[in-house]
Write an enzyme that holds these catalytic residues in place. Structure first.
Site, PDB file in Angstrom:
ATOM      1  N   LYS A  15      26.395-107.234  -8.950  1.00  0.00           N
ATOM      2  CA  LYS A  15      26.478-105.471  -8.519  1.00  0.00           C
ATOM      3  C   LYS A  15      27.812-105.189  -6.997  1.00  0.00           C
ATOM      4  CE  LYS A  15      22.416-102.664 -10.413  1.00  0.00           C
ATOM      5  NZ  LYS A  15      21.214-101.814 -10.081  1.00  0.00           N
ATOM      6  N   LYS A  73      25.875-107.150 -21.276  1.00  0.00           N
ATOM      7  CA  LYS A  73      25.079-106.609 -21.649  1.00  0.00           C
ATOM      8  C   LYS A  73      25.430-105.593 -21.494  1.00  0.00           C
ATOM      9  CE  LYS A  73      22.515-105.999 -18.055  1.00  0.00           C
ATOM     10  NZ  LYS A  73      21.817-106.307 -16.510  1.00  0.00           N
ATOM     11  N   LYS A 118      24.259 -99.033 -18.159  1.00  0.00           N
ATOM     12  CA  LYS A 118      23.732 -97.880 -18.352  1.00  0.00           C
ATOM     13  C   LYS A 118      25.682 -97.564 -17.358  1.00  0.00           C
ATOM     14  CE  LYS A 118      19.710 -97.032 -16.545  1.00  0.00           C
ATOM     15  NZ  LYS A 118      18.229 -97.668 -15.574  1.00  0.00           N
TER      16      LYS A 118
END
Ligand code: TYM
Length: 346
Positions: free
Chosen positions: A115, A207, A210
């Site tokens: 992230k 993956k 969102k």
């Protein structure tokens, strides 16, 4: 307070774009566990703000995750559904755990590395400390079981490390107060089912997420039937027919992913799916998968929009859940303050 032998806790971030991965990897598991366990399901809004959230969007997303829980079959009367920020003990215990967790442990977290990316120095302190808040979420209830997707495994290991270190660091104080030496249980991750890691529809190596910039990469819980069908039609595949055995899915990530999704939605194993579709072309399989996905997801989208039309009702559910959650966390935090040696109002 008598310890509850089994207590389930899990959370979902209100960061928009709830998708099929969240649904199959987590929410369907949450629903199933209600039959056998006392369950606490949390909309983790304090985790969401570790990266910038537009305030009005955040409010909307908190209600959306709540609606998704209920529309999927979570019962907020029999179990507890609430948003994290309304139960202050989460933030309080997280601070205490910031002082138990070691920098080295948090430095190893792959999710933080992903992230924060190259801009590590610019990431918020909250994003770095994220796993300590997650440990607090779970341990403020002395939860024993935590249903999550595969991507949360490392965070659960860290939660166990924090619980263990707390129990050891404060062992003498825990004993002198007459508390059980396993002051915090070591919670077990429940990573089960055929879809613990749903992959992007555009790239079987990534993956489903969102935050993927391509909306075609994921099926959102709010997608309408045509959008779901289009995304499945456009999903990446390979030129070979489907294999008849699960071994044949090795090195075929896109086929493996679509078979996993089909199996999870139809509540069967991949072997059962392949015994029907093995040897066939993707076109026929994709058409059936689209129908199945629409059949399973459309009622949820419909129920979500019905619930979201009455935001005051959702807010009442969250407030009520928060009151019941605090009834559990408040006495546990009193014990934690005692054990640490803090003076508190008697
Ligand atoms: P979050 O909000 O990213 O995701 C919610 C749940 O969905 C699962 N999930 C997936 N499962 C399968 N395939 C995928 N592609 C996929 N993407 C997401 C996640 O594993 C998760 O179970 N840190 C957590 C939220 C959290 C939490 C907690 C969870 C905060 N406190 C305490 C458990 C207990 C998170 O970011 O989930």
């Amino acid at each position: 307070m008598a310890a509850v032998s089994h207590r389930v806790f899990s959370g979902v971030q209100p960061t928009g774009n709830l998708h099929l991965g969240n649904y199959l990897g987590a929410i369907t598991r949450f629903v199933a566990l209600q039959e056998t366990h006392e369950c606490i399901y949390c909309v983790v809004d304090l985790h969401a703000i570790t990266t910038w959230q537009e305030p009005a969007e955040l409010t909307k997303n908190i209600r959306e995750v709540t609606a998704a829980f209920i529309a999927s079959g979570i019962d907020p009367d029999k179990h507890i559904v609430f948003n994290q920020s309304q139960v202050v003990e989460h933030a309080e215990l997280a601070w205490m755990f910031n002082c138990v967790a070691r920098m080295g442990w948090l430095n190893r977290m792959t999710q933080f590395k992903e992230k924060a990316g190259k801009h590590r120095e610019n990431a918020s302190v909250g994003l770095f400390a994220y796993p300590a808040l997650m440990a607090a979420d779970i341990l403020a209830y002395r939860a024993t079981h935590v249903p999550v997707g595969e991507d949360q495994k490392q965070h659960l290991e860290l939660t166990r490390d924090i619980a263990q270190k707390f129990n050891v660091d404060f062992a003498a104080s825990i004993a002198s107060h007459g508390y059980d030496e396993t002051f915090f249980p070591l919670p077990e991750p429940l990573i089960t089912g055929p879809a613990t890691r749903v992959m992007s529809l555009r790239d079987g190596a990534k993956k489903m997420s969102k935050s993927d910039p391509s909306d075609l990469s994921r099926i959102n819980l709010t997608d309408d039937a045509d959008t779901i069908a289009k995304k499945i039609r456009k999903a990446k595949t390979d030129p070979e027919p489907l294999p008849s055995e699960t071994e044949g899915l090795a090195d075929r990530p896109e086929a493996d992913n679509l078979v996993g999704i089909f199996s999870a939605l139809n509540d069967q194993t991949a072997a059962q799916t392949l015994s029907h579709y093995g040897g066939g072309q993707f076109s026929e399989f994709k058409a059936d998968l689209a129908n199945l996905a629409v059949e399973k997801l459309s009622p949820i989208a419909g129920e979500m929009s019905r619930l979201l039309a009455d935001p005051a009702h959702i807010d009442t559910i969250l407030c009520d859940g928060a009151d019941r959650a605090r009834a559990i966390t408040s006495p546990i935090l009193r014990q934690v303050r005692d054990v640490i040696g803090l003076i508190q109002r008697s």
